[in-house]
Design an enzyme around this catalytic site. Structure first.
Site, PDB file in Angstrom:
ATOM      1  N   ASN A   1     -14.238  -8.175   9.561  1.00 28.53           N
ATOM      2  CA  ASN A   1     -15.156  -8.997   8.766  1.00 28.53           C
ATOM      3  C   ASN A   1     -14.483 -10.257   8.221  1.00 28.53           C
ATOM      4  O   ASN A   1     -15.146 -11.262   8.008  1.00 28.53           O
ATOM      5  CB  ASN A   1     -15.680  -8.110   7.618  1.00 28.53           C
ATOM      6  CG  ASN A   1     -16.277  -8.926   6.493  1.00 28.53           C
ATOM      7  OD1 ASN A   1     -17.391  -9.423   6.599  1.00 28.53           O
ATOM      8  ND2 ASN A   1     -15.524  -9.095   5.410  1.00 28.53           N
TER       9      ASN A   1
ATOM     10  N   TYR B   1     -16.632 -23.800  13.532  1.00 30.48           N
ATOM     11  CA  TYR B   1     -17.036 -22.498  12.981  1.00 30.48           C
ATOM     12  C   TYR B   1     -17.944 -21.759  13.976  1.00 30.48           C
ATOM     13  O   TYR B   1     -17.691 -20.597  14.326  1.00 30.48           O
ATOM     14  CB  TYR B   1     -17.746 -22.666  11.632  1.00 30.48           C
ATOM     15  CG  TYR B   1     -18.238 -21.340  11.089  1.00 30.48           C
ATOM     16  CD1 TYR B   1     -17.336 -20.374  10.669  1.00 30.48           C
ATOM     17  CD2 TYR B   1     -19.606 -21.037  11.036  1.00 30.48           C
ATOM     18  CE1 TYR B   1     -17.771 -19.135  10.203  1.00 30.48           C
ATOM     19  CE2 TYR B   1     -20.051 -19.802  10.578  1.00 30.48           C
ATOM     20  CZ  TYR B   1     -19.127 -18.859  10.162  1.00 30.48           C
ATOM     21  OH  TYR B   1     -19.560 -17.630   9.721  1.00 30.48           O
TER      22      TYR B   1
ATOM     23  N   PHE C   1     -18.977 -17.390   0.577  1.00 29.48           N
ATOM     24  CA  PHE C   1     -18.821 -18.144   1.830  1.00 29.48           C
ATOM     25  C   PHE C   1     -18.979 -19.660   1.638  1.00 29.48           C
ATOM     26  O   PHE C   1     -18.136 -20.447   2.091  1.00 29.48           O
ATOM     27  CB  PHE C   1     -19.859 -17.602   2.822  1.00 29.48           C
ATOM     28  CG  PHE C   1     -19.898 -18.300   4.146  1.00 29.48           C
ATOM     29  CD1 PHE C   1     -19.022 -17.933   5.164  1.00 29.48           C
ATOM     30  CD2 PHE C   1     -20.821 -19.302   4.398  1.00 29.48           C
ATOM     31  CE1 PHE C   1     -19.067 -18.571   6.404  1.00 29.48           C
ATOM     32  CE2 PHE C   1     -20.870 -19.945   5.628  1.00 29.48           C
ATOM     33  CZ  PHE C   1     -19.989 -19.573   6.634  1.00 29.48           C
TER      34      PHE C   1
ATOM     35  N   PHE D   1     -19.504  -9.551   2.153  1.00 28.25           N
ATOM     36  CA  PHE D   1     -19.915  -8.456   3.056  1.00 28.25           C
ATOM     37  C   PHE D   1     -18.880  -7.332   3.083  1.00 28.25           C
ATOM     38  O   PHE D   1     -19.234  -6.153   3.122  1.00 28.25           O
ATOM     39  CB  PHE D   1     -20.077  -8.953   4.504  1.00 28.25           C
ATOM     40  CG  PHE D   1     -21.061 -10.058   4.711  1.00 28.25           C
ATOM     41  CD1 PHE D   1     -22.045 -10.357   3.774  1.00 28.25           C
ATOM     42  CD2 PHE D   1     -21.018 -10.826   5.887  1.00 28.25           C
ATOM     43  CE1 PHE D   1     -22.958 -11.383   3.995  1.00 28.25           C
ATOM     44  CE2 PHE D   1     -21.928 -11.845   6.107  1.00 28.25           C
ATOM     45  CZ  PHE D   1     -22.893 -12.130   5.168  1.00 28.25           C
TER      46      PHE D   1
ATOM     47  N   GLY E   1     -27.512 -14.424   9.299  1.00 30.74           N
ATOM     48  CA  GLY E   1     -27.857 -15.823   9.009  1.00 30.74           C
ATOM     49  C   GLY E   1     -27.506 -16.120   7.565  1.00 30.74           C
ATOM     50  O   GLY E   1     -26.560 -15.545   7.011  1.00 30.74           O
TER      51      GLY E   1
HETATM   52  P1  NDP Z   1     -16.695 -14.338   1.495  1.00 31.08           P
HETATM   53  O1  NDP Z   1     -16.022 -15.660   1.343  1.00 31.08           O
HETATM   54  O2  NDP Z   1     -17.464 -13.797   0.347  1.00 31.08           O
HETATM   55  O3  NDP Z   1     -15.628 -13.245   1.974  1.00 31.08           O
HETATM   56  C1  NDP Z   1     -14.712 -13.541   2.981  1.00 31.08           C
HETATM   57  C2  NDP Z   1     -13.640 -12.469   3.053  1.00 31.08           C
HETATM   58  O4  NDP Z   1     -12.742 -12.805   4.103  1.00 31.08           O
HETATM   59  C3  NDP Z   1     -12.834 -12.370   1.771  1.00 31.08           C
HETATM   60  O5  NDP Z   1     -12.659 -11.003   1.443  1.00 31.08           O
HETATM   61  C4  NDP Z   1     -11.492 -12.989   2.130  1.00 31.08           C
HETATM   62  O6  NDP Z   1     -10.456 -12.314   1.435  1.00 31.08           O
HETATM   63  C5  NDP Z   1     -11.413 -12.666   3.619  1.00 31.08           C
HETATM   64  N1  NDP Z   1     -10.494 -13.551   4.323  1.00 31.08           N
HETATM   65  C6  NDP Z   1     -10.615 -14.881   4.567  1.00 31.08           C
HETATM   66  N2  NDP Z   1      -9.526 -15.343   5.184  1.00 31.08           N
HETATM   67  C7  NDP Z   1      -8.678 -14.271   5.348  1.00 31.08           C
HETATM   68  C8  NDP Z   1      -7.386 -14.094   5.905  1.00 31.08           C
HETATM   69  N3  NDP Z   1      -6.707 -15.108   6.455  1.00 31.08           N
HETATM   70  N4  NDP Z   1      -6.843 -12.855   5.895  1.00 31.08           N
HETATM   71  C9  NDP Z   1      -7.500 -11.821   5.349  1.00 31.08           C
HETATM   72  N5  NDP Z   1      -8.718 -11.918   4.792  1.00 31.08           N
HETATM   73  C10 NDP Z   1      -9.301 -13.133   4.789  1.00 31.08           C
HETATM   74  O7  NDP Z   1     -17.649 -14.512   2.772  1.00 31.08           O
HETATM   75  P2  NDP Z   1     -18.659 -13.490   3.511  1.00 31.08           P
HETATM   76  O8  NDP Z   1     -18.584 -12.145   2.955  1.00 31.08           O
HETATM   77  O9  NDP Z   1     -19.962 -14.174   3.574  1.00 31.08           O
HETATM   78  O10 NDP Z   1     -18.029 -13.554   4.957  1.00 31.08           O
HETATM   79  C11 NDP Z   1     -17.622 -12.405   5.680  1.00 31.08           C
HETATM   80  C12 NDP Z   1     -17.784 -12.675   7.155  1.00 31.08           C
HETATM   81  O11 NDP Z   1     -19.163 -12.910   7.429  1.00 31.08           O
HETATM   82  C13 NDP Z   1     -17.033 -13.897   7.665  1.00 31.08           C
HETATM   83  O12 NDP Z   1     -16.494 -13.585   8.930  1.00 31.08           O
HETATM   84  C14 NDP Z   1     -18.125 -14.950   7.797  1.00 31.08           C
HETATM   85  O13 NDP Z   1     -17.823 -15.905   8.758  1.00 31.08           O
HETATM   86  C15 NDP Z   1     -19.306 -14.096   8.195  1.00 31.08           C
HETATM   87  N6  NDP Z   1     -20.640 -14.616   7.952  1.00 31.08           N
HETATM   88  C16 NDP Z   1     -21.031 -15.057   6.703  1.00 31.08           C
HETATM   89  C17 NDP Z   1     -22.327 -15.513   6.514  1.00 31.08           C
HETATM   90  C18 NDP Z   1     -22.802 -16.062   5.207  1.00 31.08           C
HETATM   91  O14 NDP Z   1     -23.746 -16.890   5.204  1.00 31.08           O
HETATM   92  N7  NDP Z   1     -22.249 -15.660   4.095  1.00 31.08           N
HETATM   93  C19 NDP Z   1     -23.317 -15.459   7.603  1.00 31.08           C
HETATM   94  C20 NDP Z   1     -22.795 -15.010   8.851  1.00 31.08           C
HETATM   95  C21 NDP Z   1     -21.520 -14.582   8.998  1.00 31.08           C
HETATM   96  P3  NDP Z   1      -9.176 -13.017   0.784  1.00 31.08           P
HETATM   97  O15 NDP Z   1      -9.555 -14.418   0.424  1.00 31.08           O
HETATM   98  O16 NDP Z   1      -8.852 -12.155  -0.409  1.00 31.08           O
HETATM   99  O17 NDP Z   1      -8.140 -12.940   1.846  1.00 31.08           O
HETATM  100  C1  8X3 Z   2     -22.695 -18.275   8.313  1.00 32.05           C
HETATM  101  C2  8X3 Z   2     -24.074 -18.772   8.490  1.00 32.05           C
HETATM  102  O1  8X3 Z   2     -25.485 -20.875   8.731  1.00 32.05           O
HETATM  103  O2  8X3 Z   2     -23.513 -21.100   7.434  1.00 32.05           O
HETATM  104  O3  8X3 Z   2     -22.149 -17.803   9.478  1.00 32.05           O
HETATM  105  O4  8X3 Z   2     -23.356 -20.875   9.803  1.00 32.05           O
HETATM  106  S1  8X3 Z   2     -24.088 -20.483   8.634  1.00 32.05           S
END
Ligand code: NDP
Ligand code: 8X3
Length: 260
Positions: free
Chosen positions: A93, A159, A196, A22, A190
């Site tokens: 994010n 989580y 992720f 994202f 969702g």
């Molecule tokens: P990704 O794993 O693709 O991206 C996660 C990002 O978070 C990466 O850029 C990573 O960068 C960064 N990150 C993680 N830990 C750290 C840290 N300690 N410091 C700095 N950066 C960090 O996942 P998403 O894009 O899916 O997730 C983005 C957000 O959306 C999260 O908060 C997640 O919980 C939320 N989300 C995701 C969903 C999904 O199903 N995918 C649904 C709902 C919410 P790097 O490792 O380089 O530090």
């Molecule tokens: C990410 C969506 O369903 O894995 O926040 O919790 S779920």
């Protein structure tokens, strides 16, 4: 009637977790709208590659930053080049889920890492940046929560708990910011296919299974929602926005039918 704000040309948007998913898609979308960008993440080689691409559209400053490191956040923000100092939008994010085991079998270290990143990291960034926004009379805090805050599921334990914090923190910020023009939104996606599930499960095959037979959200869907919020007219605040793919919906409550 106030003029609708469609451009991000006057904005300085700071995005955490811009190295993947994202965050990266949001950086790409904001760059195309002309926003100046501060992109943050731990993986500096990815930030360098992203910065190279986005610099074709706009000015980009990369911050190799672990959001769990309060001191590093302060040092990085204090040393921002002048044109990036007055951040107008913070997209909190960065975040992760680790593990899917039931609470009684879960790893305490993984719970701690989720709390440190999803809760404390988001607080550190907000605490460092919000006062300047209030002082300058301009700002937007956009937090990425999750539908896991609203619907419990097996293995969601810590989580979901961290994302419930994100939701309530966002709403409470709104309460505190009444009387200022600073806006706050919590977007709650969702099922979405990014890195992720790979991060959560640590295994490519298991991660792919999560999306098998589905049409999940993609990173661009969430980035477009972020862009929609950021480009509303200044008098409009979207408090929360919950987004699911059409292939996802609600189930009846679970019942244990083996009661003796
Ligand atoms: P990704 O794993 O693709 O991206 C996660 C990002 O978070 C990466 O850029 C990573 O960068 C960064 N990150 C993680 N830990 C750290 C840290 N300690 N410091 C700095 N950066 C960090 O996942 P998403 O894009 O899916 O997730 C983005 C957000 O959306 C999260 O908060 C997640 O919980 C939320 N989300 C995701 C969903 C999904 O199903 N995918 C649904 C709902 C919410 P790097 O490792 O380089 O530090
Ligand atoms: C990410 C969506 O369903 O894995 O926040 O919790 S779920």
């Amino acid at each position: 009637m106030k003029k609708v704000k469609l451009s991000l040309k006057q904005e300085i948007v700071c995005i955490t977790g811009a190295t993947a998913g994202f965050g990266k898609a949001t950086a790409e979308a904001c760059a195309k709208e002309g926003a100046k960008l501060i992109v943050c993440g731990r993986r500096s080689e990815r930030l360098t590659a992203l910065t190279r691409v986005l610099s074709k559209h706009t000015d980009v400053h990369a911050l190799t930053l672990d959001v769990r490191d309060k001191k590093a956040i302060h040092a990085a923000l204090e040393n921002l080049p002048k044109p990036f100092r007055n951040i107008t939008a913070l997209v909190n994010n960065a975040g992760l889920a680790l593990g899917i085991k039931p609470a009684h079998q879960a790893s305490l270290e993984q719970w701690e890492q989720m709390v440190d990143t999803n809760i404390k990291g988001l607080m550190y960034m907000t605490h460092a940046i919000l006062p300047g926004m209030v002082k300058r009379g301009r700002g937007y805090i956009l937090n990425i929560g999750s539908m896991a805050a609203n619907y419990p599921y097996p293995g969601g334990n810590a989580y979901g708990g961290t994302k419930a914090f994100v939701k309530q923190f966002s709403l409470n910020l709104r309460a505190d910011l009444l009387g200022t023009p600073v806006r706050v939104t919590c977007i709650e996606p969702g099922l979405a296919e990014t890195e992720f599930s790979l991060v959560r499960l640590g295994d490519k095959k298991q991660a792919a299974e999560i999306y098998k037979g589905t049409e999940p959200l993609v990173a661009k869907d969430v980035a477009e929602a972020v862009l929609f919020c950021l480009t509303r007219p200044p008098h409009v605040n979207i408090n929360t926005m919950e987004i699911m793919p059409v292939c996802q919906a609600f189930s009846p409550l679970a019942i244990n039918r083996n009661v003796k």
